[in-house]
Design a protein around this motif. Structure first.
Motif, PDB file in Angstrom:
ATOM      1  N   PHE A 317       0.814  -1.221   0.000  1.00 61.02           N
ATOM      2  CA  PHE A 317       0.000   0.000   0.000  1.00 61.02           C
ATOM      3  C   PHE A 317       0.842   1.263   0.000  1.00 61.02           C
ATOM      4  N   SER A 318       2.143   1.132   0.239  1.00 63.31           N
ATOM      5  CA  SER A 318       2.976   2.300   0.511  1.00 63.31           C
ATOM      6  C   SER A 318       3.234   3.160  -0.719  1.00 63.31           C
ATOM      7  N   ASN A 319       3.217   4.468  -0.522  1.00 60.84           N
ATOM      8  CA  ASN A 319       3.676   5.370  -1.567  1.00 60.84           C
ATOM      9  C   ASN A 319       5.178   5.224  -1.755  1.00 60.84           C
ATOM     10  N   TYR A 320       5.682   5.651  -2.891  1.00 66.61           N
ATOM     11  CA  TYR A 320       7.068   5.430  -3.283  1.00 66.61           C
ATOM     12  C   TYR A 320       7.586   6.661  -4.009  1.00 66.61           C
ATOM     13  N   GLY A 321       8.793   6.563  -4.548  1.00 65.66           N
ATOM     14  CA  GLY A 321       9.329   7.635  -5.374  1.00 65.66           C
ATOM     15  C   GLY A 321      10.556   8.290  -4.789  1.00 65.66           C
ATOM     16  N   SER A 322      11.101   9.241  -5.543  1.00 67.50           N
ATOM     17  CA  SER A 322      12.359   9.883  -5.161  1.00 67.50           C
ATOM     18  C   SER A 322      12.227  10.771  -3.927  1.00 67.50           C
ATOM     19  N   ASP A 323      11.012  11.118  -3.546  1.00 72.24           N
ATOM     20  CA  ASP A 323      10.828  11.932  -2.346  1.00 72.24           C
ATOM     21  C   ASP A 323      10.964  11.120  -1.060  1.00 72.24           C
ATOM     22  N   VAL A 324      10.943   9.792  -1.176  1.00 76.32           N
ATOM     23  CA  VAL A 324      11.057   8.939   0.010  1.00 76.32           C
ATOM     24  C   VAL A 324      12.524   8.876   0.444  1.00 76.32           C
ATOM     25  N   ASP A 325      12.755   9.109   1.727  1.00 73.53           N
ATOM     26  CA  ASP A 325      14.120   9.159   2.254  1.00 73.53           C
ATOM     27  C   ASP A 325      14.552   7.875   2.943  1.00 73.53           C
ATOM     28  N   LEU A 326      13.626   7.181   3.568  1.00 75.06           N
ATOM     29  CA  LEU A 326      13.923   5.952   4.293  1.00 75.06           C
ATOM     30  C   LEU A 326      12.700   5.044   4.256  1.00 75.06           C
ATOM     31  N   ILE A 327      12.938   3.757   4.488  1.00 72.41           N
ATOM     32  CA  ILE A 327      11.850   2.809   4.673  1.00 72.41           C
ATOM     33  C   ILE A 327      11.963   2.253   6.096  1.00 72.41           C
ATOM     34  N   ALA A 328      10.817   1.992   6.699  1.00 71.75           N
ATOM     35  CA  ALA A 328      10.796   1.461   8.070  1.00 71.75           C
ATOM     36  C   ALA A 328       9.591   0.545   8.210  1.00 71.75           C
ATOM     37  N   PRO A 329       9.593  -0.340   9.194  1.00 70.11           N
ATOM     38  CA  PRO A 329       8.462  -1.264   9.357  1.00 70.11           C
ATOM     39  C   PRO A 329       7.140  -0.520   9.519  1.00 70.11           C
ATOM     40  N   GLY A 330       6.121  -0.984   8.762  1.00 71.76           N
ATOM     41  CA  GLY A 330       4.827  -0.313   8.817  1.00 71.76           C
ATOM     42  C   GLY A 330       3.654  -1.256   8.671  1.00 71.76           C
ATOM     43  N   VAL A 331       3.894  -2.546   8.785  1.00 73.44           N
ATOM     44  CA  VAL A 331       2.820  -3.540   8.644  1.00 73.44           C
ATOM     45  C   VAL A 331       2.689  -4.346   9.938  1.00 73.44           C
ATOM     46  N   CYS A 332       1.462  -4.420  10.438  1.00 75.74           N
ATOM     47  CA  CYS A 332       1.160  -5.201  11.651  1.00 75.74           C
ATOM     48  C   CYS A 332       2.044  -4.767  12.819  1.00 75.74           C
ATOM     49  N   ILE A 333       2.024  -3.473  13.087  1.00 73.49           N
ATOM     50  CA  ILE A 333       2.842  -2.896  14.147  1.00 73.49           C
ATOM     51  C   ILE A 333       2.030  -2.847  15.441  1.00 73.49           C
ATOM     52  N   TYR A 334       2.572  -3.420  16.485  1.00 75.58           N
ATOM     53  CA  TYR A 334       1.922  -3.492  17.793  1.00 75.58           C
ATOM     54  C   TYR A 334       2.399  -2.332  18.649  1.00 75.58           C
ATOM     55  N   SER A 335       1.459  -1.543  19.168  1.00 77.39           N
ATOM     56  CA  SER A 335       1.847  -0.378  19.947  1.00 77.39           C
ATOM     57  C   SER A 335       0.728   0.010  20.900  1.00 77.39           C
ATOM     58  N   THR A 336       0.960   1.072  21.640  1.00 77.70           N
ATOM     59  CA  THR A 336      -0.011   1.580  22.604  1.00 77.70           C
ATOM     60  C   THR A 336      -1.275   2.063  21.906  1.00 77.70           C
ATOM     61  N   TYR A 337      -2.370   2.064  22.660  1.00 81.19           N
ATOM     62  CA  TYR A 337      -3.663   2.469  22.086  1.00 81.19           C
ATOM     63  C   TYR A 337      -4.520   3.075  23.187  1.00 81.19           C
ATOM     64  N   ILE A 338      -5.594   3.748  22.789  1.00 84.59           N
ATOM     65  CA  ILE A 338      -6.464   4.369  23.779  1.00 84.59           C
ATOM     66  C   ILE A 338      -7.131   3.311  24.658  1.00 84.59           C
TER      67      ILE A 338
END
Length: 406
Positions: A317-338
């Protein structure tokens, strides 16, 4: 020197119920010494009975209970415990069990970027907080989440209402990836314990206007002497223009960057060129695309978890192209929530805070570094250790974030 804000952290523990000792153990087990909890029947005086029974069976008395229950704990052989269970004054004899605080989870994204190896993050279960301030320009943050160091005095609402408390969950999730506490509960962030400034520019539905976002950027800029990093996991369609004055939003971000704040933004989730989205296309920010990673390790081959995708590849789903500076994990990320809870989410919104946390780590040890220097350092430390070019149509392999040396 910055003022440290402390908060109480509570950990829960559970004790599994086990069957009471009702049968004699085997001969080989009978001589083994272990801990036992003895509950006495009503009418038995705990102190005297505990001392008597323990001494008679060659044990070691540990604790005597008088209020929550009548009884005691002792070190006994299994054979002695079996005999004790038959004493008419005894209600039950139960093997003692170890308990611990609820285990902290190392999210796959934190693992994938080697944050647990960072000497500044010092992820070891001890709540030593990274001395840095990060603004989360988003839906707000749950102000009292027990796993976050939220700087409530720095809260600002540019959206609806007066409170910067999160009514959506998105901002709280982002905040956890940046800096969830290293406290042996829940999860841990890239820069554990970083002071998180909740700057609410989106409503409970996750929507807002550019004027509200500029309000947030304006607030961060007013506190540029305190805030080192700002994360913007948001965006809309638009173009870069020819200069900082091409649009009010870019002008605001340019001025904020010139004031010393490093901005990290999401590339977008349209599987399109990021040059058609703002603020992702602005050269003044660090733009982040998303990696699909399901086990926190390179090489691919892991089975999908919360959604379908190919492990260790460019997220579908990720956007791409020369404007992108880095890639990092973005799928099924477990984190804090309300709700003082935790949740699994996917998107470049989840990739961006990994990089914001990395920027925070770098600024913690390089406080005078300019936003351009921070970007260069993060790119220099990255690597190409992910499967490419699968699903990445632009012919440019972004470096994968890595903070092991930060």
């Amino acid at each position: 020197m910055r003022r440290k804000r402390l908060m109480a952290v509570f950990a829960s523990a559970s004790l599994a119920l086990v069957p009471f000792l009702t049968a004699a153990p085997s001969a080989s087990a009978a001589a083994q010494t272990g801990g036992y909890i003895v509950v006495l029947k009503d009418g038995a005086e705990p102190s005297s009975v505990a001392a008597e029974q323990t001494k008679a069976r060659g044990g070691t008395l540990r604790h005597v209970y008088r209020s929550a229950l009548k009884g005691y704990s002792a070190r006994l052989t299994a054979a002695a415990a079996a005999r004790l269970a038959k004493d008419p004054r005894v209600q039950s004899v139960e093997p003692d069990r170890e308990v611990s605080i609820t285990a902290q989870t190392l999210p796959t994204g934190i693992n994938r970027i080697d944050a647990e190896l960072s000497p500044t993050a010092k992820i070891n279960g001890i709540d030593e907080r990274v001395d840095v301030d990060v603004a989360v320009i988003d839906t707000g943050i749950q102000l009292n989440h027990p796993d976050l160091n939220v700087y409530t005095a720095g809260a600002r609402n540019c959206s609806t209402g007066s409170s910067a408390n999160d009514g959506n969950g998105h901002g709280t999730h982002v905040a956890g990836t940046i800096g969830a506490l290293d406290n042996n509960i829940g999860v841990v962030g890239v820069a554990p314990g970083a002071r998180l400034w909740p700057v609410r520019v989106l409503n409970n539905s996750g929507n807002g206007t550019w004027s509200q976002i500029i309000c947030g950027v304006d607030y961060v800029t007013a506190h540029a002497n305190e805030i080192e990093v700002a994360n913007m996991s948001l965006g809309g369609t638009g173009t870069e223009g020819t200069s900082c004055s091409s649009s009010s939003l870019r002008q605001a971000i340019c001025n904020s960057v010139n004031a010393g704040v490093t901005y990290v933004v999401a590339a977008g989730n349209s599987y399109a060129n990021a040059n058609g989205f703002v603020p992702a296309t602005y050269p003044e920010v660090i733009t982040v695309s998303a990696l699909a990673d399901f086990n926190g390790a390179p090489g691919g081959g892991a089975s999908p978890t919360c959604r379908s995708d190919q492990d260790d590849t460019f997220a579908d789903f990720s956007n791409y192209g020369s404007d992108v500076d880095l890639i990092a994990p973005g799928v099924c990320i477990y984190s804090t929530y309300i709700g003082s809870s935790y949740a699994t989410l996917s998107g470049t919104s989840m990739a961006s805070p990994h990089v914001a946390g990395a920027a925070a780590l770098y600024k913690a040890t390089h406080p005078s570094a300019s936003p351009a220097a921070v970007k260069a350092a993060l790119q220099s430390a990255g690597n190409y250790g992910w499967i490419w070019p699968s699903q990445d149509p632009d012919g440019i392999q972004e470096k994968l974030l890595n903070v092991s040396t930060f």
